[in-house]
Design an enzyme around this catalytic site. Structure first.
Site, PDB file in Angstrom:
ATOM      1  N   ASP A  44       0.778  -1.231  -0.157  1.00  0.00           N
ATOM      2  CA  ASP A  44       0.125   0.153   0.111  1.00  0.00           C
ATOM      3  C   ASP A  44       1.000   1.301   0.019  1.00  0.00           C
ATOM      4  O   ASP A  44       0.333   2.511  -0.054  1.00  0.00           O
ATOM      5  CB  ASP A  44      -1.088   0.003   1.231  1.00  0.00           C
ATOM      6  CG  ASP A  44      -0.390   0.119   2.573  1.00  0.00           C
ATOM      7  OD1 ASP A  44       0.834  -0.237   2.640  1.00  0.00           O
ATOM      8  OD2 ASP A  44      -1.037   0.073   3.446  1.00  0.00           O
ATOM      9  N   SER A  45       2.142   0.887   0.034  1.00  0.00           N
ATOM     10  CA  SER A  45       3.258   2.382  -0.287  1.00  0.00           C
ATOM     11  C   SER A  45       2.891   2.706  -1.592  1.00  0.00           C
ATOM     12  O   SER A  45       3.494   4.064  -1.898  1.00  0.00           O
ATOM     13  CB  SER A  45       4.626   1.764   0.028  1.00  0.00           C
ATOM     14  OG  SER A  45       4.859   0.489  -0.736  1.00  0.00           O
ATOM     15  N   ASP A  83      -1.342  -6.335  -0.394  1.00  0.00           N
ATOM     16  CA  ASP A  83      -1.315  -5.456   0.798  1.00  0.00           C
ATOM     17  C   ASP A  83      -2.580  -5.338   1.155  1.00  0.00           C
ATOM     18  O   ASP A  83      -3.232  -4.153   0.449  1.00  0.00           O
ATOM     19  CB  ASP A  83      -0.375  -4.456   1.036  1.00  0.00           C
ATOM     20  CG  ASP A  83       0.344  -4.007   2.189  1.00  0.00           C
ATOM     21  OD1 ASP A  83       0.141  -4.819   3.174  1.00  0.00           O
ATOM     22  OD2 ASP A  83       1.165  -3.116   2.110  1.00  0.00           O
ATOM     23  N   LYS A 113      -1.246  -9.445   2.796  1.00  0.00           N
ATOM     24  CA  LYS A 113      -0.452  -9.003   4.014  1.00  0.00           C
ATOM     25  C   LYS A 113      -1.248  -7.993   4.920  1.00  0.00           C
ATOM     26  O   LYS A 113      -2.060  -7.348   4.086  1.00  0.00           O
ATOM     27  CB  LYS A 113       0.908  -8.450   3.632  1.00  0.00           C
ATOM     28  CG  LYS A 113       1.535  -7.813   4.651  1.00  0.00           C
ATOM     29  CD  LYS A 113       2.985  -7.320   4.441  1.00  0.00           C
ATOM     30  CE  LYS A 113       3.110  -5.982   3.902  1.00  0.00           C
ATOM     31  NZ  LYS A 113       2.436  -4.822   4.644  1.00  0.00           N
ATOM     32  N   GLU A 115      -1.490  -5.546   8.542  1.00  0.00           N
ATOM     33  CA  GLU A 115      -0.538  -4.871   9.827  1.00  0.00           C
ATOM     34  C   GLU A 115      -1.347  -5.254  11.096  1.00  0.00           C
ATOM     35  O   GLU A 115      -2.380  -5.452  11.233  1.00  0.00           O
ATOM     36  CB  GLU A 115      -0.596  -3.415   9.706  1.00  0.00           C
ATOM     37  CG  GLU A 115       0.157  -3.069   8.304  1.00  0.00           C
ATOM     38  CD  GLU A 115       0.426  -1.635   8.139  1.00  0.00           C
ATOM     39  OE1 GLU A 115       0.069  -0.710   9.101  1.00  0.00           O
ATOM     40  OE2 GLU A 115       0.878  -1.006   7.174  1.00  0.00           O
ATOM     41  N   GLU A 182       9.090  -4.213  10.742  1.00  0.00           N
ATOM     42  CA  GLU A 182       9.550  -2.988  10.205  1.00  0.00           C
ATOM     43  C   GLU A 182      10.064  -1.983  11.372  1.00  0.00           C
ATOM     44  O   GLU A 182       9.593  -1.993  12.378  1.00  0.00           O
ATOM     45  CB  GLU A 182       8.346  -2.196   9.470  1.00  0.00           C
ATOM     46  CG  GLU A 182       8.637  -0.911   9.029  1.00  0.00           C
ATOM     47  CD  GLU A 182       7.740  -0.324   7.913  1.00  0.00           C
ATOM     48  OE1 GLU A 182       6.861  -0.959   7.576  1.00  0.00           O
ATOM     49  OE2 GLU A 182       7.914   0.868   7.512  1.00  0.00           O
TER      50      GLU A 182
HETATM   51  O1  KIV Z   1       3.613  -1.006   1.798  1.00  0.00           O
HETATM   52  C1  KIV Z   1       4.606  -1.623   1.699  1.00  0.00           C
HETATM   53  O2  KIV Z   1       5.523  -1.396   0.877  1.00  0.00           O
HETATM   54  C2  KIV Z   1       4.961  -2.335   2.830  1.00  0.00           C
HETATM   55  C3  KIV Z   1       6.486  -2.688   3.020  1.00  0.00           C
HETATM   56  C4  KIV Z   1       7.300  -1.616   3.366  1.00  0.00           C
HETATM   57  C5  KIV Z   1       6.797  -3.834   3.995  1.00  0.00           C
HETATM   58  O3  KIV Z   1       4.150  -2.667   3.820  1.00  0.00           O
END
Ligand code: KIV
Length: 278
Positions: A44-45, A83, A113, A115, A182
């Site tokens: 989600d970055s 994510d 994934k 959090e 992280e």
């Molecule tokens: O969103 C992302 O890129 C991440 C990584 C930094 C692990 O969660």
């Protein structure tokens, strides 16, 4: 054949380090896959490095699915992880399962994934029970940036270190196939890595995790707003792009692009006849 979660587990057992990288589009994913990265995260970055948001919080499921589809189309070998964005696994188990399912069914990802540690362990268990592999993510969890009070290292005090170890164990118990750590102090990451049976993947978590994950735009020097302390720039693509685009602008302005090499020809007689008659 794509990499599977069993392959990743075997890599931990053999002590083979696991490189993981983000990708958000077809072309980059293809290159990352061809370069031999076994685990690709559609993070989600992308909210920050692709869409220009200030954080990952505004990212929606539809945006994530759109980019996940592109990454899956670009890859043949890597296991692709989608994510789950902010508030798509917090409201209820039903919402969580529906959203995790979209990543697999619509997006074509092989895993998701999310959090959090102990607080999301029940949701992780339910997703895994549906046959969807889940990667956990603890330490600095950017979707909780307001609650954490900023982007900071997590786990420095004895209480915070115990919490993090318990979070990792809760995720392992819930059936997560891997855990991202992280911004965790290196000695604590080492301890967690020794204490859980599933691969840990670090970002700003020292060299002793089972693998490392980075944001592709950071390591290629493509995202120029800031460079995180944990990132190493293996290239400076932003400079190359600016110089190349500048050369293109100059050549178009000077009339030196395109040349005959970049132009299409046709029978001269047809154009001569057209010029005479029209
Ligand atoms: O969103 C992302 O890129 C991440 C990584 C930094 C692990 O969660």
């Amino acid at each position: 054949m794509r990499i599977t979660i069993t392959d990743l587990q075997e890599m931990k057992q053999k002590g083979e380090k696991i490189p993981m990288l983000t990708a958000y589009d077809y072309s980059t994913a293809k290159l990352v896959d061809e370069a031999g990265v076994p685990l690709i995260l559609v993070g989600d970055s992308l909210g920050m490095v692709i869409l220009g948001y200030e954080s990952t919080i505004p990212v929606t499921m539809d945006e994530m699915i759109h980019h996940t589809k592109a990454v899956v189309r670009g890859t043949e070998r890597a296991l692709v992880v989608g994510d789950m964005p902010f508030m798509t696994y917090h409201t209820s188990v039903d919402d969580t399962l529906r959203n995790a399912g979209r990543f697999i069914q619509e997006g074509g990802a092989q895993a998701v994934k999310l959090e959090g540690g102990e607080t999301v362990a029940d949701k992780v268990k339910r997703i895994v029970e549906c046959g969807i592999p889940v990667q956990g993510h603890i330490g600095l969890t950017p979707q909780s940036v307001h609650q954490l009070g900023g982007f900071k290292v997590v786990g420095k005090t004895p209480e915070a270190a115990v919490r993090l170890l318990n979070d990792a164990k809760a995720l392992e118990q819930a059936g997560a196939f891997s855990i991202v750590l992280e911004a965790v102090p290196a000695p604590l990451s080492k301890l967690i890595t020794e204490r859980v049976s599933v691969p840990t993947i670090g970002i700003g978590a020292g060299p002793d995790c089972d693998g490392q994950v980075q944001v592709v735009s950071d390591i290629l020097g493509l995202f120029t707003d800031f460079v995180p302390k944990h990132a190493k720039q293996y290239a400076r693509l932003a400079d190359i792009i600016k110089t190349s685009v500048g050369d293109y602008v100059s050549e178009v302005q000077a009339g030196s692009f395109p040349t005959a090499k970049q132009s299409y020809t046709m029978d001269e007689k047809i154009i001569a006849e057209l010029a005479r008659s029209a």
